[in-house]
Design a protein around this motif. Sequence first.
Motif, PDB file in Angstrom:
ATOM      1  N   TYR A  38       0.823  -1.346   0.041  1.00 35.82           N
ATOM      2  CA  TYR A  38      -0.197   0.079  -0.182  1.00 35.82           C
ATOM      3  C   TYR A  38       0.878   1.199  -0.012  1.00 35.82           C
ATOM      4  N   ALA A  39       1.933   1.285   0.750  1.00 36.44           N
ATOM      5  CA  ALA A  39       3.006   2.349   0.768  1.00 36.44           C
ATOM      6  C   ALA A  39       3.409   2.574  -0.600  1.00 36.44           C
ATOM      7  N   LEU A  40       3.675   1.598  -1.222  1.00 33.77           N
ATOM      8  CA  LEU A  40       4.280   1.634  -2.676  1.00 33.77           C
ATOM      9  C   LEU A  40       3.336   2.030  -3.702  1.00 33.77           C
ATOM     10  N   LEU A  41       1.917   1.741  -3.171  1.00 34.19           N
ATOM     11  CA  LEU A  41       0.883   2.092  -4.318  1.00 34.19           C
ATOM     12  C   LEU A  41       0.391   3.635  -3.969  1.00 34.19           C
ATOM     13  N   ILE A  42       0.731   4.189  -2.724  1.00 33.38           N
ATOM     14  CA  ILE A  42       0.009   5.502  -2.501  1.00 33.38           C
ATOM     15  C   ILE A  42       1.489   6.417  -2.923  1.00 33.38           C
ATOM     16  N   PRO A  46       6.058  10.838  -8.713  1.00 34.32           N
ATOM     17  CA  PRO A  46       6.558  12.095  -8.035  1.00 34.32           C
ATOM     18  C   PRO A  46       6.639  11.681  -6.547  1.00 34.32           C
ATOM     19  N   LEU A  47       6.051  11.025  -5.956  1.00 32.31           N
ATOM     20  CA  LEU A  47       6.037  10.912  -4.657  1.00 32.31           C
ATOM     21  C   LEU A  47       7.155   9.526  -4.148  1.00 32.31           C
ATOM     22  N   ALA A  48       7.721   8.939  -5.089  1.00 27.89           N
ATOM     23  CA  ALA A  48       8.526   8.035  -4.802  1.00 27.89           C
ATOM     24  C   ALA A  48       9.611   8.277  -3.827  1.00 27.89           C
ATOM     25  N   PRO A  49      10.342   9.428  -4.297  1.00 28.58           N
ATOM     26  CA  PRO A  49      11.474  10.108  -3.163  1.00 28.58           C
ATOM     27  C   PRO A  49      11.215   9.986  -2.024  1.00 28.58           C
ATOM     28  N   TYR A  50       9.725  10.072  -1.440  1.00 24.45           N
ATOM     29  CA  TYR A  50       9.215  10.266  -0.373  1.00 24.45           C
ATOM     30  C   TYR A  50       8.808   8.883   0.336  1.00 24.45           C
ATOM     31  N   LEU A  51       9.342   7.984  -0.191  1.00 24.80           N
ATOM     32  CA  LEU A  51       8.669   6.479   0.059  1.00 24.80           C
ATOM     33  C   LEU A  51       8.814   6.053   1.537  1.00 24.80           C
ATOM     34  N   SER A  52       9.908   6.257   2.266  1.00 23.87           N
ATOM     35  CA  SER A  52      10.174   6.225   3.422  1.00 23.87           C
ATOM     36  C   SER A  52       8.988   6.825   4.455  1.00 23.87           C
ATOM     37  N   LEU A 111       5.740  16.814  -0.141  1.00 24.04           N
ATOM     38  CA  LEU A 111       5.534  15.756   0.975  1.00 24.04           C
ATOM     39  C   LEU A 111       4.394  16.402   2.061  1.00 24.04           C
ATOM     40  N   ALA A 112       4.519  17.494   2.680  1.00 18.97           N
ATOM     41  CA  ALA A 112       3.713  17.931   3.913  1.00 18.97           C
ATOM     42  C   ALA A 112       2.484  18.198   3.203  1.00 18.97           C
ATOM     43  N   PRO A 113       2.137  18.782   1.887  1.00 19.60           N
ATOM     44  CA  PRO A 113       0.415  18.770   1.510  1.00 19.60           C
ATOM     45  C   PRO A 113      -0.010  17.299   1.436  1.00 19.60           C
ATOM     46  N   VAL A 114       0.779  16.515   0.947  1.00 21.17           N
ATOM     47  CA  VAL A 114       0.358  15.167   0.768  1.00 21.17           C
ATOM     48  C   VAL A 114      -0.152  14.572   2.072  1.00 21.17           C
ATOM     49  N   LEU A 115       0.976  14.566   3.201  1.00 24.58           N
ATOM     50  CA  LEU A 115       0.654  14.103   4.434  1.00 24.58           C
ATOM     51  C   LEU A 115      -0.525  14.611   5.090  1.00 24.58           C
ATOM     52  N   ILE A 116      -0.677  15.936   5.116  1.00 21.20           N
ATOM     53  CA  ILE A 116      -1.829  16.867   5.534  1.00 21.20           C
ATOM     54  C   ILE A 116      -2.847  16.305   4.754  1.00 21.20           C
ATOM     55  N   HIS A 166       1.945   0.947 -12.168  1.00 24.09           N
ATOM     56  CA  HIS A 166       2.794   2.194 -11.863  1.00 24.09           C
ATOM     57  C   HIS A 166       3.980   1.733 -10.913  1.00 24.09           C
ATOM     58  N   VAL A 167       3.516   1.103  -9.962  1.00 18.06           N
ATOM     59  CA  VAL A 167       4.844   0.416  -9.002  1.00 18.06           C
ATOM     60  C   VAL A 167       5.723  -0.143  -9.809  1.00 18.06           C
ATOM     61  N   ILE A 168       5.517  -1.253 -10.464  1.00 22.78           N
ATOM     62  CA  ILE A 168       6.541  -1.808 -11.096  1.00 22.78           C
ATOM     63  C   ILE A 168       7.284  -1.144 -12.113  1.00 22.78           C
ATOM     64  N   THR A 169       6.637  -0.272 -13.042  1.00 19.42           N
ATOM     65  CA  THR A 169       7.312   0.318 -14.263  1.00 19.42           C
ATOM     66  C   THR A 169       7.314   1.535 -13.979  1.00 19.42           C
ATOM     67  N   GLY A 170       6.780   2.341 -13.023  1.00 16.36           N
ATOM     68  CA  GLY A 170       6.996   3.951 -12.693  1.00 16.36           C
ATOM     69  C   GLY A 170       6.340   4.713 -13.945  1.00 16.36           C
ATOM     70  N   GLN A 171       5.367   3.947 -14.834  1.00 16.63           N
ATOM     71  CA  GLN A 171       4.567   4.674 -15.894  1.00 16.63           C
ATOM     72  C   GLN A 171       3.079   4.260 -15.610  1.00 16.63           C
ATOM     73  N   ARG A 172       2.444   5.319 -15.993  1.00 15.98           N
ATOM     74  CA  ARG A 172       0.955   4.982 -15.730  1.00 15.98           C
ATOM     75  C   ARG A 172       0.391   4.414 -17.003  1.00 15.98           C
ATOM     76  N   LEU A 173      -0.534   3.383 -16.748  1.00 17.90           N
ATOM     77  CA  LEU A 173      -1.091   2.728 -18.013  1.00 17.90           C
ATOM     78  C   LEU A 173      -2.332   3.403 -18.511  1.00 17.90           C
ATOM     79  N   GLN A 174      -1.942   4.313 -19.484  1.00 20.84           N
ATOM     80  CA  GLN A 174      -2.994   5.018 -20.248  1.00 20.84           C
ATOM     81  C   GLN A 174      -2.507   4.898 -21.858  1.00 20.84           C
ATOM     82  N   PHE A 175      -3.568   5.067 -22.398  1.00 13.26           N
ATOM     83  CA  PHE A 175      -3.246   5.072 -23.925  1.00 13.26           C
ATOM     84  C   PHE A 175      -2.120   5.827 -24.664  1.00 13.26           C
ATOM     85  N   ALA A 176      -1.921   7.021 -23.956  1.00 13.20           N
ATOM     86  CA  ALA A 176      -1.071   7.996 -24.300  1.00 13.20           C
ATOM     87  C   ALA A 176       0.470   7.438 -24.073  1.00 13.20           C
ATOM     88  N   THR A 177       0.319   6.563 -23.069  1.00 15.32           N
ATOM     89  CA  THR A 177       1.840   5.934 -22.651  1.00 15.32           C
ATOM     90  C   THR A 177       2.047   4.441 -23.051  1.00 15.32           C
TER      91      THR A 177
END
Length: 734
Positions: A38-42, A46-52, A111-116, A166-177
């Motif tokens: 769940y942590a990896l999903l959320i 762009p939030l990957a650097p704040y995974l910890s 980070l702070a806005p997301v946590l809030i 998204h967690v596995i590849t770092g890319q969103r699954l969309q037609f454009a990508t």
Amino acid sequence: MRVVSRSLSFGPGIRTTLNDVLGGGAASVLNTTYGLSYALLIFAGPLAPYLSYGVAATFISSAVLAIVIALGSSLPFSVGGPDSSTAAMTAILASSLVERMAAADPSAPLLAPVLITLGLSAVVTGIVLCCFGVTRMGRAIRYVPYPVVGGFLGATGCLLIFGAVHVITGQRLQFATLDRFANILTLSELAAACAMALILYLTWHRSRSALGLPAILIGGVIAAHVAFRFAGISLAEAQASGWTFQAPPHVTFMLPWRANEISHYPWYALPDLLGNLIAVVFVTAASTLFNTAGIEVATHREADLERELNVTGMANMLSGAFGGYTGCVSVSRSVLNFNSGGTGRLSGLTVAAISALMLAVAPMLLGYMPKFVLGGLLIYLGADQLHQWIIESRRRLSVTEYLWLLAIIVIILQWGFVPGVLIGVVIGCATFALSAARIDSIKYSFDGSEYRSSLDRSRDDQAVLAAHGGKIQGLNLQSYLFFGSANRLYRHVKALLARHPECRFLLFDFKLVTGIDSSAAYSFAQIKRTAHDRGIKLVLVHLPPAAEKALRSSGFISDVVSIVPELDHALEGCENEIITQHQGLEQEEASLRDWFTQILGTEHDAGELIHRCQRIEVDAGETIVRAGDAADSMHFILDGRVGIMIPADEDRTTRVRSLGRYTTIGEMGLVSHAPRSATIQAEVASILYVLSADQFEAIKADDPTLSQKLLTYFVSVMAESLTFANRTIAVLRR
């Protein structure tokens, strides 16, 4: 002996404690694995650097939810924590905030806005759940149509799979990508994750053993590192190429509720997040109720629904206050704890303690965790939810409901949860209205010849009711009457009156009616007009106060509509009127027969003429025939008085003659076929018997003797009229 007996008395208590600790430990394995995924999903993209920080928030949520639910749940073995559905919605909420902040200011700290935002969503969700629990409104969610709930949770399963990609590849699954997935490395990572999900389905999905999931996940991690070793890939190279996660740095977890962070919060984005926030609340409430019901079924224990909502609400408020996010009671963790022997509240406290310990250990574990292992777990969870709500639900739903469910999934994926739910509810209301309209609002019908009052009557009265009982038509109504069912009732009444033109009393029994709306009242107004045109009296029985209010407000209930408390009394009143009318008709027919016998000489001829005539009743002032009309009938005036009117000056009329009872009018026109020379109008309420020209011609053909007698009578009447006219002229010449 006392020492031995005392030690034996403590045996069951110690055994129960050990079972609770072991059960909580087994549930903690699932809790830890789910928490990392769940942590990896959320905290992806762009939030990957704040995974910890995400890992810390996840296990803070797990610890707080587990403690509060363990201490307060009506099911003491329940284990709470973040859930797959709530985590998927939380991920969407966080992603939406990041997108809006990036569009407004790409350099703004995230980070702070997301946590809030996560904390606020948990607090708001907790408040709403407590309100549901206190007011017992939580039961209202059980009235949400099943296809809406299924479509909602099915869409959540799709989002879990998209999040796993998204967690596995770092890319969103969309037609454009899609072009970004066209490389060997990305496809290999996805294939490995799908293989992991398939292994989970073929093994743990079927056994659900306590140690099955951790054994499979640990086996997957070991197999991945063995494969890396054989391929000559070091841990650093595996992390650099994206096969494993970068080990997040150890951080000191901070509460987001600092004045400086709150002052810099992007409040401008909050209105755009409102829909996703509502979705978080709805998913958490639905998950709480559905998961509780699932635990009841699996463990054969009964839960207090309101208490579960209150406890889950308090847990979410505390989770948000400590910087966590939403969660609820978990079916898999609670059932695993119960099957492992845990029956007390110590199990949940054990899960909370291990979750708190993972705050220090989990970041280090992530550095060795292959992405396809946790990604495969997310794919398995999403696919399992899709299978439950798209495949299995097909057996429980009709074709229309199933298509409705699929449409909601598509709408949610395309436009979001709030439009999907709103459109789904609208479709549900329309479908319900159409289905309810097909339910017959008439339970049964009857007439006065087959269903009578309980009053014992004489044989003569019974014979009258047997012969004329069809004048009473009754309808026993049922269910809720609204525009669809009431319109069908109106059409049924029209058909009923067409089949029974003799009907004079129409009874509606509302005993089984649960309610009526304003549109149904309009249909009853149509019934009233139809009945009035036919001279039918309406009688309402067992009318509920709410229905009476609706019918009165529409103007349906008036002096011509009777309201009777009981059906038996209503039938008795109608029967009395029929008997009274029949007795009056018998006297009337006897009087008419005596008059016709006097005219024609024999009772046989009198009876034949009565058979040829049609009885009519006219009110005072009602026009019987008009000047200039074809002379196609004559009238025998049995009772009342009519006037012969001719035109005068200034559009007025003048009465030139008045005729009372036992007189006739129109006989000259019946013989000569000349148009009417004057208007005939009732001066008082009158009863007339009409002999039409067709019937007169039939008499001439079938019974010449009667025809001759009638012509003789017509000549005598005209002779008397001529004599009267001559006398009048003589007087005027004086």
